[in-house]
Design a protein around this motif. Structure first.
Motif, PDB file in Angstrom:
ATOM      1  N   ILE A  58      30.316 -40.380  40.237  1.00 63.95           N
ATOM      2  CA  ILE A  58      30.838 -41.560  39.551  1.00 63.95           C
ATOM      3  C   ILE A  58      32.070 -41.143  38.753  1.00 63.95           C
ATOM      4  O   ILE A  58      32.085 -40.084  38.122  1.00 63.95           O
ATOM      5  CB  ILE A  58      29.775 -42.189  38.626  1.00 63.95           C
ATOM      6  N   THR A  59      33.120 -41.962  38.828  1.00 63.30           N
ATOM      7  CA  THR A  59      34.351 -41.715  38.076  1.00 63.30           C
ATOM      8  C   THR A  59      34.590 -42.875  37.123  1.00 63.30           C
ATOM      9  O   THR A  59      34.508 -44.042  37.526  1.00 63.30           O
ATOM     10  CB  THR A  59      35.552 -41.553  39.021  1.00 63.30           C
ATOM     11  N   ALA A  60      34.853 -42.565  35.859  1.00 62.96           N
ATOM     12  CA  ALA A  60      35.067 -43.601  34.844  1.00 62.96           C
ATOM     13  C   ALA A  60      36.247 -43.213  33.954  1.00 62.96           C
ATOM     14  O   ALA A  60      36.525 -42.027  33.750  1.00 62.96           O
ATOM     15  CB  ALA A  60      33.809 -43.790  34.008  1.00 62.96           C
ATOM     16  N   LYS A  61      36.927 -44.237  33.425  1.00 67.55           N
ATOM     17  CA  LYS A  61      38.082 -44.024  32.545  1.00 67.55           C
ATOM     18  C   LYS A  61      37.848 -44.708  31.203  1.00 67.55           C
ATOM     19  O   LYS A  61      37.344 -45.830  31.148  1.00 67.55           O
ATOM     20  CB  LYS A  61      39.357 -44.567  33.199  1.00 67.55           C
ATOM     21  N   TYR A  62      38.259 -44.010  30.137  1.00 66.75           N
ATOM     22  CA  TYR A  62      38.160 -44.583  28.796  1.00 66.75           C
ATOM     23  C   TYR A  62      38.958 -43.689  27.853  1.00 66.75           C
ATOM     24  O   TYR A  62      38.749 -42.472  27.812  1.00 66.75           O
ATOM     25  CB  TYR A  62      36.698 -44.654  28.372  1.00 66.75           C
ATOM     26  N   SER A  63      39.872 -44.271  27.107  1.00 65.70           N
ATOM     27  CA  SER A  63      40.769 -43.451  26.286  1.00 65.70           C
ATOM     28  C   SER A  63      40.042 -42.615  25.225  1.00 65.70           C
ATOM     29  O   SER A  63      40.432 -41.461  24.978  1.00 65.70           O
ATOM     30  CB  SER A  63      41.852 -44.331  25.640  1.00 65.70           C
ATOM     31  N   ILE A  66      34.590 -40.299  27.851  1.00 70.25           N
ATOM     32  CA  ILE A  66      33.278 -40.682  28.373  1.00 70.25           C
ATOM     33  C   ILE A  66      32.254 -39.633  27.942  1.00 70.25           C
ATOM     34  O   ILE A  66      32.446 -38.442  28.143  1.00 70.25           O
ATOM     35  CB  ILE A  66      33.302 -40.773  29.911  1.00 70.25           C
ATOM     36  N   SER A  67      31.168 -40.104  27.362  1.00 77.78           N
ATOM     37  CA  SER A  67      30.117 -39.166  26.956  1.00 77.78           C
ATOM     38  C   SER A  67      29.093 -38.958  28.061  1.00 77.78           C
ATOM     39  O   SER A  67      28.508 -37.879  28.176  1.00 77.78           O
ATOM     40  CB  SER A  67      29.401 -39.674  25.701  1.00 77.78           C
ATOM     41  N   GLU A  68      28.875 -39.983  28.884  1.00 77.93           N
ATOM     42  CA  GLU A  68      27.872 -39.896  29.949  1.00 77.93           C
ATOM     43  C   GLU A  68      28.134 -40.979  30.984  1.00 77.93           C
ATOM     44  O   GLU A  68      28.554 -42.089  30.650  1.00 77.93           O
ATOM     45  CB  GLU A  68      26.460 -40.057  29.379  1.00 77.93           C
ATOM     46  N   ALA A  69      27.881 -40.656  32.252  1.00 75.90           N
ATOM     47  CA  ALA A  69      27.999 -41.640  33.326  1.00 75.90           C
ATOM     48  C   ALA A  69      26.905 -41.353  34.345  1.00 75.90           C
ATOM     49  O   ALA A  69      26.678 -40.192  34.704  1.00 75.90           O
ATOM     50  CB  ALA A  69      29.370 -41.565  33.991  1.00 75.90           C
ATOM     51  N   THR A  70      26.214 -42.400  34.800  1.00 74.63           N
ATOM     52  CA  THR A  70      25.073 -42.211  35.693  1.00 74.63           C
ATOM     53  C   THR A  70      25.090 -43.210  36.834  1.00 74.63           C
ATOM     54  O   THR A  70      25.642 -44.309  36.719  1.00 74.63           O
ATOM     55  CB  THR A  70      23.746 -42.355  34.934  1.00 74.63           C
ATOM     56  N   VAL A  71      24.444 -42.836  37.924  1.00 76.44           N
ATOM     57  CA  VAL A  71      24.284 -43.687  39.098  1.00 76.44           C
ATOM     58  C   VAL A  71      22.795 -43.797  39.402  1.00 76.44           C
ATOM     59  O   VAL A  71      22.084 -42.786  39.412  1.00 76.44           O
ATOM     60  CB  VAL A  71      25.019 -43.102  40.318  1.00 76.44           C
ATOM     61  N   HIS A  72      22.335 -45.007  39.666  1.00 74.77           N
ATOM     62  CA  HIS A  72      20.925 -45.238  39.959  1.00 74.77           C
ATOM     63  C   HIS A  72      20.779 -45.974  41.291  1.00 74.77           C
ATOM     64  O   HIS A  72      21.549 -46.889  41.587  1.00 74.77           O
ATOM     65  CB  HIS A  72      20.270 -46.077  38.863  1.00 74.77           C
ATOM     66  N   LEU A  73      19.785 -45.595  42.084  1.00 77.00           N
ATOM     67  CA  LEU A  73      19.426 -46.331  43.284  1.00 77.00           C
ATOM     68  C   LEU A  73      18.091 -47.008  43.044  1.00 77.00           C
ATOM     69  O   LEU A  73      17.155 -46.384  42.523  1.00 77.00           O
ATOM     70  CB  LEU A  73      19.318 -45.400  44.498  1.00 77.00           C
TER      71      LEU A  73
END
Length: 258
Positions: A58-63, A66-73
């Motif tokens: 997962i790729t995320a942008k925030y000035s 990002i402290s954490e990013a997750t993907v769930h199925l």
């Protein structure tokens, strides 16, 4: 889903409605998920006994970062919170460049009828949903919505045997085989019934197969048909696949025609 997210996250549908109601300035101040990839974009194929491993990014942008990013199925006809199955992951490994953070997480899944995380039963073969969350270092949440779907499929096998061999030109050969797939409930291979399977032939010095006929598998998945031997060549069965079961093809069986 992380404990922090349980307190802050809404369902995918509610999150989308919230996103639609905020002003452009407010929306720009939240983490933005730019890319989600699960199993390199391929379906996830699970056998009857072995553990299947795959990854997601997962790729995320925030000035502010990002402290954490997750993907769930998850599996079900409703939303994430009412899902009847979840595939969870190990701790994400994240790298950051400027305002962009990319996180990779590893998953595993196996066949099992027990109602627990990271297992699948026959009823759960087919479409699963992909949802993703990203959290800013200032505890701002973004991207709580469903991105895409992925098929989680019961592994398949297809065999072939052409006989007799060698055979006289113009004589009849019998081509047998079987289409089986993983039975997640019993953790065995079982016949796949009611499926269209093509018998194909390619001459010895050719690379192209031609379809001779189409058969429908019976309850045990076994195949048997006859054809006339015209020249040296290879015979195989091929199955196009379904949403619950991947395509399969048998390795061509060579017949010497005298």
């Amino acid at each position: 889903m992380p404990i922090r997210a349980l307190a802050a996250a809404t369902t995918p549908a509610a999150a989308l409605l919230t996103a639609l109601s905020v002003s452009p300035a407010q929306a720009a101040a939240a983490p933005v998920i730019t890319k989600v990839v699960v199993n390199e974009g391929k379906n996830i194929v699970v056998g009857p006994t072995a553990v299947t491993k795959y990854s997601a990014q997962i790729t995320a942008k925030y000035s502010p970062g990002i402290s954490e990013a997750t993907v769930h199925l998850w599996h079900g006809s409703g939303d994430y919170d009412t899902a009847d199955g979840h595939l969870s992951f190990d701790a994400p490994r994240c790298t950051t460049s400027g305002t962009t953070t990319t996180c990779t997480m590893n998953y595993q899944v196996k066949a099992d009828t027990r109602d627990m995380i990271n297992v699948v039963s026959n009823a759960k073969a087919g479409t699963w949903h992909i949802s993703a969350w990203a959290y800013g270092k200032d505890r701002t949440q973004g991207g709580s919505y469903t991105f895409d779907t992925r098929n989680v499929q019961r592994a398949s096998k297809l065999t072939v045997n052409a006989a007799p061999e060698p055979v006289k030109k113009g004589k009849t050969i019998t081509v047998t085989g079987a289409l089986t797939r993983a039975n997640w409930n019993t953790r065995t291979w079982a016949g796949y019934s009611g499926q269209k399977v093509q018998l194909q032939y390619r001459p010895k010095n050719s690379t192209t197969y031609t379809t001779l006929k189409t058969l429908t598998t019976p309850s045990n998945g076994k195949l048997s048909t006859t054809t006339k031997a015209s020249a040296d060549g290879y015979y195989r069965y091929i199955f196009a696949g379904t949403s619950t079961t991947p395509a399969a093809k048998a390795t061509g069986d060579y017949v010497n025609v005298t």
